[in-house]
Design a protein around this motif. Structure first.
Motif, PDB file in Angstrom:
ATOM      1  N   ILE A   1      38.712 -12.850  72.326  1.00  0.00           N
ATOM      2  CA  ILE A   1      39.182 -13.895  71.394  1.00  0.00           C
ATOM      3  C   ILE A   1      38.029 -14.431  70.521  1.00  0.00           C
TER       4      ILE A   1
ATOM      5  N   VAL B   1      39.996 -10.223  77.882  1.00  0.00           N
ATOM      6  CA  VAL B   1      40.718 -10.796  76.733  1.00  0.00           C
ATOM      7  C   VAL B   1      40.056 -12.113  76.307  1.00  0.00           C
TER       8      VAL B   1
ATOM      9  N   LEU C   1      45.985 -18.143  77.375  1.00  0.00           N
ATOM     10  CA  LEU C   1      45.714 -16.962  78.192  1.00  0.00           C
ATOM     11  C   LEU C   1      45.630 -17.345  79.674  1.00  0.00           C
ATOM     12  N   ALA C   2      44.905 -18.421  79.952  1.00  0.00           N
ATOM     13  CA  ALA C   2      44.758 -18.873  81.342  1.00  0.00           C
ATOM     14  C   ALA C   2      46.119 -19.255  81.914  1.00  0.00           C
TER      15      ALA C   2
ATOM     16  N   PHE D   1      50.423 -18.370  85.583  1.00  0.00           N
ATOM     17  CA  PHE D   1      51.868 -18.237  85.818  1.00  0.00           C
ATOM     18  C   PHE D   1      52.157 -16.959  86.609  1.00  0.00           C
TER      19      PHE D   1
ATOM     20  N   PHE E   1      42.087  -8.415  88.659  1.00  0.00           N
ATOM     21  CA  PHE E   1      43.062  -9.210  87.897  1.00  0.00           C
ATOM     22  C   PHE E   1      42.321 -10.204  87.004  1.00  0.00           C
TER      23      PHE E   1
ATOM     24  N   ALA F   1      49.021 -17.990  81.062  1.00  0.00           N
ATOM     25  CA  ALA F   1      49.773 -16.757  81.337  1.00  0.00           C
ATOM     26  C   ALA F   1      49.315 -16.143  82.665  1.00  0.00           C
ATOM     27  N   PHE F   2      47.998 -16.086  82.879  1.00  0.00           N
ATOM     28  CA  PHE F   2      47.481 -15.499  84.125  1.00  0.00           C
ATOM     29  C   PHE F   2      47.843 -16.381  85.332  1.00  0.00           C
TER      30      PHE F   2
ATOM     31  N   LEU G   1      49.512  -7.982  83.817  1.00  0.00           N
ATOM     32  CA  LEU G   1      50.357  -9.140  84.148  1.00  0.00           C
ATOM     33  C   LEU G   1      51.726  -8.674  84.652  1.00  0.00           C
TER      34      LEU G   1
ATOM     35  N   PHE H   1      41.556 -11.032  82.608  1.00  0.00           N
ATOM     36  CA  PHE H   1      41.466 -12.323  81.915  1.00  0.00           C
ATOM     37  C   PHE H   1      40.136 -12.399  81.162  1.00  0.00           C
TER      38      PHE H   1
END
Lengths: 479, 199
Positions: free
Chosen positions: A350, A346, B32-33, B38, A339, B35-36, A321, A343
């Motif tokens: 979770i 992670v 999380l989504a 953004f 990228f 943050a990505f 990020l 996502f």
């Protein structure tokens, strides 16, 4: 000092990627067939369901390992000279292993799942004969030997170049106060994979050889609990290692695209050392429902499964990020997929961490929650990394260019992959068991959603793969 | 039963663990989504990397502490439920334990007792004769309420208190070959002093 990849190794990378992408589509079709059957949209016999399930499991793990290896070898070649024969040898042994496995499944009805939980193969041999399980076990063993030889060779090269695996893991910087940056990310990651996956393969080889002996002479038996430990130590770490090999592409490609360095600072090195240790320890979360296992071992399974999320969440994904933030990066198939893959990784970690909580595991273990989380970090993580690398390879070594069609394929892939994993996680939350050929009416709707999503994911993967194969033509006449 | 278990039972029963797992996952995935998304939104602008790194590392410190705190609290709350094998069993008033032997075989379950009454605090002593199976106890709503592995040569005890009458199911939860999905059994739980629904 960067050097270019050996021509034979480059050619072998192409073989790895061609096999990976073709097998990926086939294995995805197998996945969709299973979901269509569970969703009562088609009907196949249970024996065929479980044969397909076995092929899908071992096949997907196999191609994730092949794709990850291609990435690791390609980028590691930039930093140390490698003998491409070893790389080709691993490919050849993998192919031999795959042929054995396919014959076992489709020729001799082997359907004991890719985890072949002892003593299931011997039990099944009473009904379907000894040839199937023997071929399957030898196939996996041959495949493992290929990887083990490759890791031993890579260890030898790293020891020679860096003075020891401790040094290539950055111990000088962590423990001895050496200033500056540690070895390149590709070297650190490869060291981690050598340590963890060699351990895994040795554990796997022990249980496979034990199972083969038991098949040949049923009087010679193993302890089922010990066998279970070895099986999960093998399976869990081997799957994890595919991510740690493939993530090298994220470090290399995002750094190149953003023109920002992704150096191995102290936090980076500590994170990779922690991952090495935790990955070896946490397989016990597969045995949380075996109350005969000592409690302390199960608590380790929970606590360190939580802890194992930290390196990726705090260092690798966060680093991705940070490096992309206000970088002016050019988005194409490679950068977008790599990228998004962070996502996916992670996002899969979770629900995995939540399921590693013993009280949750008590009502969610072996439900569809489990494939829900691992399809997230495998499908939207590792496979996305491999698909991104396939494009990057053609672009760097050839002259492929991103177009709007590619954007469509990526959007299609991720949108519908969320549909698959969403349907799995939902099914897990309503207690749908995993690995059931036929489902009760309450569970069918989520299967149908998963199956339809799966069809679109197959379509997207086919589009990306076709682009890869057509892009290979540009390699011969680079511009 | 630990504090978390008592709390969950108060607000909605055992199935709450699954609900919490699902909603926690959706919540964290959403963050999380975000943050990505953004970072993607900001990716087309350019700034010097040095100050971004400096600020990023400071934020990371707090993010790390926050994550460790969340994990620490989760560990404290959930391990408080140990011993986990009866994490979902309410203690019976009489503390009398009904011991039931369970044996898994391809593709059926043998049980020393198959009829229960509401309030029974049961210890299922689970093993297998051929291969590994999974003992999954499902309530009438087809919700998984307790499980353990059925292993050859080993015995796992799992505890459960039947709180509601009805027909419960035992499903195999560990792949055991081609009849895995037919390895089910029904058990009947009668109301106190009466008969089970529909029986």
């Amino acid at each position: 000092m960067e050097s270019s990849i050996h021509p034979l190794a480059k050619k072998t990378v192409i073989y790895y990627l061609m096999t990976t992408s073709t097998m990926l589509i086939l294995m995805m079709i197998f996945g969709v067939i299973m979901l269509l059957n569970q969703g009562e949209l088609i009907h196949i016999t249970p024996i065929w369901f479980y044969k397909i399930m076995t092929a899908h499991g071992i096949g997907m793990v196999g191609i994730a390992a092949l794709g990850g290896t291609a990435i690791m070898w390609y980028f590691l070649s930039k930093y140390i000279k490698l003998n491409p024969t070893i790389f080709s040898m691993n490919f050849t042994l993998s192919l031999v292993g795959v042929v054995f496995i396919l014959i076992a499944i489709f020729g001799f009805d082997f359907s004991d799942a890719w985890t072949f939980l002892y003593p299931l193969p011997a039990q099944s041999a009473q009904f379907y004969g000894i040839v199937g399980p023997l071929l399957f076990l030898f196939g996996v063993l041959i495949l493992g030997i290929g990887y083990l030889i490759m890791y031993m060779y890579l260890a030898k090269r790293l020891i020679k170049e860096y003075g020891g695996l401790g040094k290539s893991l950055g111990w000088d910087y962590i423990f001895r106060g050496k200033k500056g940056y540690g070895p390149p990310a590709a070297v650190v990651a490869t060291t981690m994979v050598i340590i963890t996956n060699s351990t895994a393969i040795i554990a796997g080889a022990i249980v496979i050889i034990g199972s083969i002996i038991n098949l040949l002479n049923p009087a010679i038996r193993m302890d089922p609990m010990l066998a279970k430990h070895l099986t999960y130590a093998f399976g869990h770490i081997f799957c994890n290692a595919t991510i740690y090999m493939a993530v090298i592409a994220v470090y290399e490609v995002l750094a190149k695209y953003t023109k920002r360095p992704w150096k191995s600072n102290k936090a980076f090195l500590i994170a990779w050392n922690a991952s090495t240790l935790f990955t070896l320890m946490i397989y016990t979360h597969h045995l949380l429902m075996d109350f005969a296992v000592p409690t302390w071992m199960l608590i380790i399974g929970q606590v360190f499964s939580y802890a194992n999320g930290l390196p990726v969440m705090v260092v690798t994904a966060y680093g991705a990020l940070m490096i992309v933030y206000r970088s002016g990066i050019k988005w194409d198939v490679a950068s977008s997929l790599l990228f998004l893959a962070m996502f996916g990784w992670v996002a899969g970690a979770i629900p995995a961490i939540i399921d590693a909580t013993i009280v949750v595991n008590h009502v969610m273990h072996n439900t569809k929650w489990v494939p829900g989380h691992f399809h997230t970090y495998m499908g939207m993580g590792v496979i996305a990394m491999i698909l991104g690398f396939m494009y990057y390879f053609n672009k760097t070594e050839g002259s492929i260019k991103h177009n709007r069609f590619d954007t469509f394929s990526i959007s299609l892939y991720f949108t519908f992959f969320i549909g698959i994993v969403g349907s799995f996680l939902y099914a897990g939350s309503i207690s749908t068991p995993r690995r059931w050929a036929e489902h009760m009416p309450d569970w069918v709707l989520s299967d149908q959603v998963g199956a339809i999503s799966g069809i679109f994911v197959v379509l997207a993967t086919t589009l990306i793969t076709v682009r890869f194969f057509t892009g290979l033509k540009s390699l011969e006449k680079p511009t | 039963m630990g504090r978390l278990g008592v709390f969950l039972n108060l607000i909605g029963g055992v199935h709450m663990y699954q609900i919490i797992a699902l909603y926690l996952t959706i919540f964290f995935e959403f963050l999380l989504a975000l943050a990505f998304a953004f970072v993607y939104g900001e990716s087309k602008r350019t700034s010097k990397y040095g100050p971004i790194q400096e600020k990023g590392y400071t934020i990371r410190k707090y993010y790390f502490i926050g994550l460790v705190a969340v994990m620490g609290i989760a560990t404290y709350l959930t391990l408080d439920d140990l011993p986990y094998h009866n994490a979902h069993a309410k203690e019976s008033i009489t503390h009398e334990t009904k011991v039931v032997k369970v044996v898994g075989l391809q593709y059926y379950w043998e049980m020393s007792e198959e009829s229960f009454t509401v309030g029974d605090y049961v210890e299922f002593k689970v093993t297998a004769k051929d291969v590994t199976h999974g003992f999954g106890l499902y309530n009438e709503n087809l919700e998984l309420v307790a499980q353990t592995q059925a292993m050859p040569e080993y015995e796992n005890s799992v505890y459960y208190t039947f709180e509601n009458p009805g027909t419960y199911k035992i499903l195999c939860l560990e792949y055991c070959s081609v009849g895995h999905h037919v390895m089910t059994k029904e058990i009947v739980v009668k109301p106190k002093g009466g008969q089970a629904n529909g029986i």
